[in-house]
Design a protein around this motif. Structure first.
Motif, PDB file in Angstrom:
ATOM      1  N   ARG A 107      48.270  45.442  43.882  1.00 50.77           N
ATOM      2  CA  ARG A 107      47.985  46.305  42.727  1.00 50.77           C
ATOM      3  C   ARG A 107      48.827  47.580  42.782  1.00 50.77           C
ATOM      4  O   ARG A 107      49.393  48.015  41.770  1.00 50.77           O
ATOM      5  CB  ARG A 107      46.497  46.674  42.696  1.00 50.77           C
ATOM      6  N   ALA A 108      48.913  48.161  43.977  1.00 50.08           N
ATOM      7  CA  ALA A 108      49.693  49.389  44.139  1.00 50.08           C
ATOM      8  C   ALA A 108      51.174  49.137  43.884  1.00 50.08           C
ATOM      9  O   ALA A 108      51.861  49.958  43.260  1.00 50.08           O
ATOM     10  CB  ALA A 108      49.490  49.955  45.546  1.00 50.08           C
ATOM     11  N   THR A 148      52.094  48.996  40.275  1.00 58.45           N
ATOM     12  CA  THR A 148      52.199  50.327  39.678  1.00 58.45           C
ATOM     13  C   THR A 148      53.468  51.037  40.143  1.00 58.45           C
ATOM     14  O   THR A 148      54.211  51.605  39.340  1.00 58.45           O
ATOM     15  CB  THR A 148      50.974  51.175  40.051  1.00 58.45           C
ATOM     16  N   ARG A 149      53.719  50.975  41.445  1.00 61.53           N
ATOM     17  CA  ARG A 149      54.863  51.690  42.021  1.00 61.53           C
ATOM     18  C   ARG A 149      56.194  51.131  41.531  1.00 61.53           C
ATOM     19  O   ARG A 149      57.145  51.880  41.293  1.00 61.53           O
ATOM     20  CB  ARG A 149      54.789  51.605  43.548  1.00 61.53           C
ATOM     21  N   LYS A 205      56.779  49.221  38.700  1.00 66.13           N
ATOM     22  CA  LYS A 205      56.464  48.657  37.385  1.00 66.13           C
ATOM     23  C   LYS A 205      57.704  48.235  36.617  1.00 66.13           C
ATOM     24  O   LYS A 205      57.668  47.312  35.799  1.00 66.13           O
ATOM     25  CB  LYS A 205      55.671  49.689  36.577  1.00 66.13           C
ATOM     26  N   ARG A 256      60.304  44.351  33.930  1.00 66.19           N
ATOM     27  CA  ARG A 256      59.039  45.079  33.898  1.00 66.19           C
ATOM     28  C   ARG A 256      57.861  44.174  34.241  1.00 66.19           C
ATOM     29  O   ARG A 256      57.815  43.019  33.831  1.00 66.19           O
ATOM     30  CB  ARG A 256      58.826  45.691  32.514  1.00 66.19           C
ATOM     31  N   SER A 309      50.024  43.608  34.433  1.00 64.00           N
ATOM     32  CA  SER A 309      48.961  42.779  35.012  1.00 64.00           C
ATOM     33  C   SER A 309      47.651  43.028  34.290  1.00 64.00           C
ATOM     34  O   SER A 309      47.457  44.066  33.651  1.00 64.00           O
ATOM     35  CB  SER A 309      48.794  43.083  36.509  1.00 64.00           C
TER      36      SER A 309
END
Length: 210
Positions: free
Chosen positions: A113-114, A117-118, A120, A130, A133
């Motif tokens: 998940r991190a 985001t990091r 993306k 890109r 989720s």
């Protein structure tokens, strides 16, 4: 699209050199347990298709936005990865990983998940790749539906991957397809969700489920 598949294969291979602390030695995945192992075992004389089965617990995670071999590597006890590639631009990956505990598996998903985001978006030669989720309900203890897609500005280009990641107990499983996708559409995950549900239904035969 070839660049995407090459990168994905490189990440899976690079994971073989990652360091993973010792985990429970009793965990094991029986031969033939994965859905696509039978297909991978069949004789294939087609020069444009390739099957590969890896039993390395250090294999790179199939869903890897930042391309790091260490992603979700800590605490693994066993893993199996089945990879199919087809000319010109298609790949699918089935991956089942057993961790030493449900907590370690949950930590692995949190890392994914991190990373989503990091990392993306990655920019390269006028285009970007890109990730997006969404949570999938009613599947395992937690599950994600993930897309990676080429964009030129705001317009989706041809080339992407679609995956489903599920955690059930101490197991994490991934079903990823990469091909000539365009703008993400709901139907892009039909096969991956089907396979993920089939595996989740039997994963507790080898995993520790609460």
């Amino acid at each position: 699209m070839k660049k995407i598949i090459t990168l994905a294969l490189a990440v899976l291979a690079a994971g073989a050199t990652a360091t993973t602390p010792a985990a429970a030695t009793t965990a094991a995945i029986p031969k033939g347990f994965l859905l696509y192992e039978k297909d991978a075992a069949k004789k294939d004389n087609d020069p444009e298709t390739t099957w590969k089965v890896s039993n390395s617990a250090k294999a790179g995670l199939a869903v890897n936005p930042c391309g790091r071999s260490t992603l979700a590597a800590t605490g693994r006890a066993a893993a199996r990865t089945v990879t199919f590639t087809g000319v010109p631009d298609f790949m699918k990956v089935e991956q089942v990983i057993l961790y030493g505990s449900p907590a370690s598996a949950a930590s692995a998903v949190a890392q994914v998940r991190a990373a989503l985001t990091r990392c993306k978006a990655r920019t390269d030669s006028g285009s970007s790749y890109r990730y997006a989720s969404a949570r999938v309900t009613g599947l395992g203890d937690e599950a994600l539906r993930i897309s990676g897609q080429v964009y030129y500005g705001k317009k989706a280009g041809v080339g992407g991957d679609r995956s489903v990641l599920v955690r059930k107990g101490n197991a994490v499983l991934v079903y990823l397809w990469a091909g000539e996708y365009s703008k993400p559409a709901k139907g892009d995950w039909t096969d991956q969700l089907r396979d993920a549900r089939r595996m989740t239904a039997k994963i507790c035969d080898v995993a520790t489920c609460g």
